[in-house]
Motif scaffolding. Structure first.
Motif, PDB file in Angstrom:
ATOM      1  N   GLY A  28      -9.140 -17.627 -10.510  1.00 17.23           N
ATOM      2  CA  GLY A  28      -8.269 -17.907 -10.853  1.00 17.23           C
ATOM      3  C   GLY A  28      -7.187 -18.451  -9.861  1.00 17.23           C
ATOM      4  N   GLY A  29      -7.641 -18.738  -8.506  1.00 17.03           N
ATOM      5  CA  GLY A  29      -7.082 -20.211  -7.652  1.00 17.03           C
ATOM      6  C   GLY A  29      -7.434 -19.584  -6.093  1.00 17.03           C
ATOM      7  N   GLY A  30      -6.360 -20.055  -5.643  1.00 15.54           N
ATOM      8  CA  GLY A  30      -6.524 -20.353  -4.575  1.00 15.54           C
ATOM      9  C   GLY A  30      -4.922 -18.560  -3.550  1.00 15.54           C
ATOM     10  N   MET A  31      -3.930 -18.381  -5.071  1.00  9.94           N
ATOM     11  CA  MET A  31      -3.007 -17.289  -4.495  1.00  9.94           C
ATOM     12  C   MET A  31      -3.811 -16.675  -5.292  1.00  9.94           C
ATOM     13  N   VAL A  32      -4.680 -15.956  -5.601  1.00  9.43           N
ATOM     14  CA  VAL A  32      -5.220 -15.259  -6.592  1.00  9.43           C
ATOM     15  C   VAL A  32      -6.565 -14.408  -5.282  1.00  9.43           C
ATOM     16  N   ILE A  33      -7.057 -15.444  -4.435  1.00 11.79           N
ATOM     17  CA  ILE A  33      -8.169 -15.026  -3.472  1.00 11.79           C
ATOM     18  C   ILE A  33      -6.996 -14.938  -1.951  1.00 11.79           C
ATOM     19  N   ILE A  34      -5.491 -15.740  -1.919  1.00 13.64           N
ATOM     20  CA  ILE A  34      -5.172 -14.943  -0.794  1.00 13.64           C
ATOM     21  C   ILE A  34      -5.246 -14.128  -1.461  1.00 13.64           C
ATOM     22  N   SER A  35      -4.305 -13.037  -2.256  1.00 14.60           N
ATOM     23  CA  SER A  35      -4.287 -11.575  -2.360  1.00 14.60           C
ATOM     24  C   SER A  35      -4.914 -10.597  -1.988  1.00 14.60           C
ATOM     25  N   MET A  36      -6.259 -10.811  -2.922  1.00 18.92           N
ATOM     26  CA  MET A  36      -6.924 -10.244  -1.845  1.00 18.92           C
ATOM     27  C   MET A  36      -7.405 -10.257  -0.411  1.00 18.92           C
ATOM     28  N   LEU A  37      -7.019 -11.326   0.268  1.00 20.14           N
ATOM     29  CA  LEU A  37      -7.379 -11.447   1.319  1.00 20.14           C
ATOM     30  C   LEU A  37      -6.369 -10.693   2.236  1.00 20.14           C
ATOM     31  N   GLN A  38      -4.779 -11.069   1.652  1.00 18.81           N
ATOM     32  CA  GLN A  38      -3.796 -10.288   2.144  1.00 18.81           C
ATOM     33  C   GLN A  38      -4.240  -8.413   2.180  1.00 18.81           C
ATOM     34  N   LYS A  39      -4.603  -8.017   0.798  1.00 20.43           N
ATOM     35  CA  LYS A  39      -4.820  -6.779   0.491  1.00 20.43           C
ATOM     36  C   LYS A  39      -5.381  -6.598   1.942  1.00 20.43           C
ATOM     37  N   LYS A  40      -6.895  -6.904   1.878  1.00 20.26           N
ATOM     38  CA  LYS A  40      -7.957  -6.228   2.531  1.00 20.26           C
ATOM     39  C   LYS A  40      -7.587  -6.610   4.182  1.00 20.26           C
ATOM     40  N   PHE A  41      -7.328  -7.525   5.068  1.00 23.72           N
ATOM     41  CA  PHE A  41      -6.942  -8.090   6.407  1.00 23.72           C
ATOM     42  C   PHE A  41      -5.836  -7.127   6.541  1.00 23.72           C
ATOM     43  N   VAL A  42      -4.634  -7.247   5.724  1.00 23.01           N
ATOM     44  CA  VAL A  42      -3.246  -6.725   5.704  1.00 23.01           C
ATOM     45  C   VAL A  42      -2.535  -4.683   5.594  1.00 23.01           C
ATOM     46  N   GLU A  43      -3.620  -4.471   4.893  1.00 22.38           N
ATOM     47  CA  GLU A  43      -3.424  -3.900   4.109  1.00 22.38           C
ATOM     48  C   GLU A  43      -4.326  -2.148   4.335  1.00 22.38           C
ATOM     49  N   GLU A  44      -5.667  -2.380   4.425  1.00 24.54           N
ATOM     50  CA  GLU A  44      -7.057  -2.226   4.790  1.00 24.54           C
ATOM     51  C   GLU A  44      -7.733  -1.722   5.895  1.00 24.54           C
ATOM     52  N   LEU A  45      -7.198  -3.830   6.662  1.00 25.79           N
ATOM     53  CA  LEU A  45      -7.808  -3.629   8.014  1.00 25.79           C
ATOM     54  C   LEU A  45      -6.903  -3.226   9.240  1.00 25.79           C
ATOM     55  N   HIS A  46      -5.517  -3.521   8.432  1.00 28.42           N
ATOM     56  CA  HIS A  46      -4.383  -3.956   9.640  1.00 28.42           C
ATOM     57  C   HIS A  46      -4.755  -4.410  10.493  1.00 28.42           C
ATOM     58  N   TRP A  47      -5.907  -5.788  10.510  1.00 28.00           N
ATOM     59  CA  TRP A  47      -5.957  -7.147  11.686  1.00 28.00           C
ATOM     60  C   TRP A  47      -5.255  -7.398  11.732  1.00 28.00           C
ATOM     61  N   ILE A  48      -3.613  -7.698  10.930  1.00 30.00           N
ATOM     62  CA  ILE A  48      -3.092  -8.426  10.896  1.00 30.00           C
ATOM     63  C   ILE A  48      -2.250  -8.182  10.203  1.00 30.00           C
ATOM     64  N   ASP A  49      -0.839  -8.869  10.254  1.00 26.04           N
ATOM     65  CA  ASP A  49       0.419  -8.195   9.431  1.00 26.04           C
ATOM     66  C   ASP A  49       0.870  -9.246   8.443  1.00 26.04           C
TER      67      ASP A  49
END
Length: 228
Positions: A28-49
């Motif tokens: 689905g494009g860049g914004m979809v991948i970015i949303s998944m990166l956000q869920k992984k690195f922000v909400e799950e790993l808490h590496w970035i905010d």
């Protein structure tokens, strides 16, 4: 948000694995991948905010190249330096390269296969839902400080993009300039107002790349004596 510092030995593998799996399983494009990166690195790993993610997306979208790859490179550099940047770039680019190589070898069969066409059409609903989720999350973060400037910029940018089909790069540049001017004016006004209750070492730091939010950071505790 309290960010965790992951062990250095596992950072590169986690970066590569995450970017590879997300890139391989997301359509689905860049914004979809970015949303998944956000869920992984922000909400799950808490590496970035969340604020940092918005900065990264703004930089990635205003830079040449594919936005998803740009964002993953920025995240990789943020977490692992140059090696992290390399592994995230490879992890993001490798899956579509493999998949497209296979599809190109059987392009005629894929194009005429009705089942595959129906599957891809059905995936559009899921892609739309993810993009709506990303839009709501980012709008909530932009407007959480209830600044009129941020609200007007959001509305103006939306109208320009949807109603007048203005190029997205131009919109980002204009918003960046306006946000920077707004932050500078706020900083100048804050510096001009004497406040005995605040510390002597306070500076105004932009809250995100668009400049619509700001954070007051103090160099000394409130009421402390400034050192000469």
């Amino acid at each position: 948000m309290n960010q965790k510092n992951p062990p250095a030995s596992s950072v590169l593998w986690t970066l590569f694995k995450t970017c590879f799996l997300i890139s391989a399983c997301t359509f689905g494009g860049g914004m979809v991948i970015i949303s998944m990166l956000q869920k992984k690195f922000v909400e799950e790993l808490h590496w970035i905010d969340q604020e940092e993610v918005m900065d990264m997306v703004a930089i990635a979208q205003s830079s040449p190249g594919v936005m998803a790859v740009n964002t993953s490179i920025i995240i990789g550099y943020r977490m692992g330096g140059i090696p992290g940047m390399v592994v995230t770039a490879v992890g993001t680019v490798l899956p579509p390269m493999i998949i497209l190589t296979i599809i190109s070898a059987f392009y005629v069969q894929f194009r005429s296969n009705r089942v595959i066409a129906l599957v891809l059409r059905g995936m559009q609903a899921g892609v739309a839902a993810v993009m709506v989720n990303v839009t709501v999350t980012m709008c909530r973060n932009v407007l959480k400080d209830r600044e009129m400037t941020a609200f007007l910029m959001l509305v103006g940018a939306s109208v320009a993009a949807v109603a007048f089909q203005v190029d997205i790069i131009l919109i980002i540049l204009v918003c960046g300039i306006l946000g920077g001017c707004n932050t500078w004016l706020h900083g100048k006004a804050a510096g001009a107002e004497p406040d005995a209750g605040k510390s002597a070492g306070s500076v105004l730091v932009p809250g995100h790349a668009a400049g619509t939010g700001s954070v007051l950071v103090s160099g000394h505790a409130a009421g402390a004596e400034p050192t000469g």
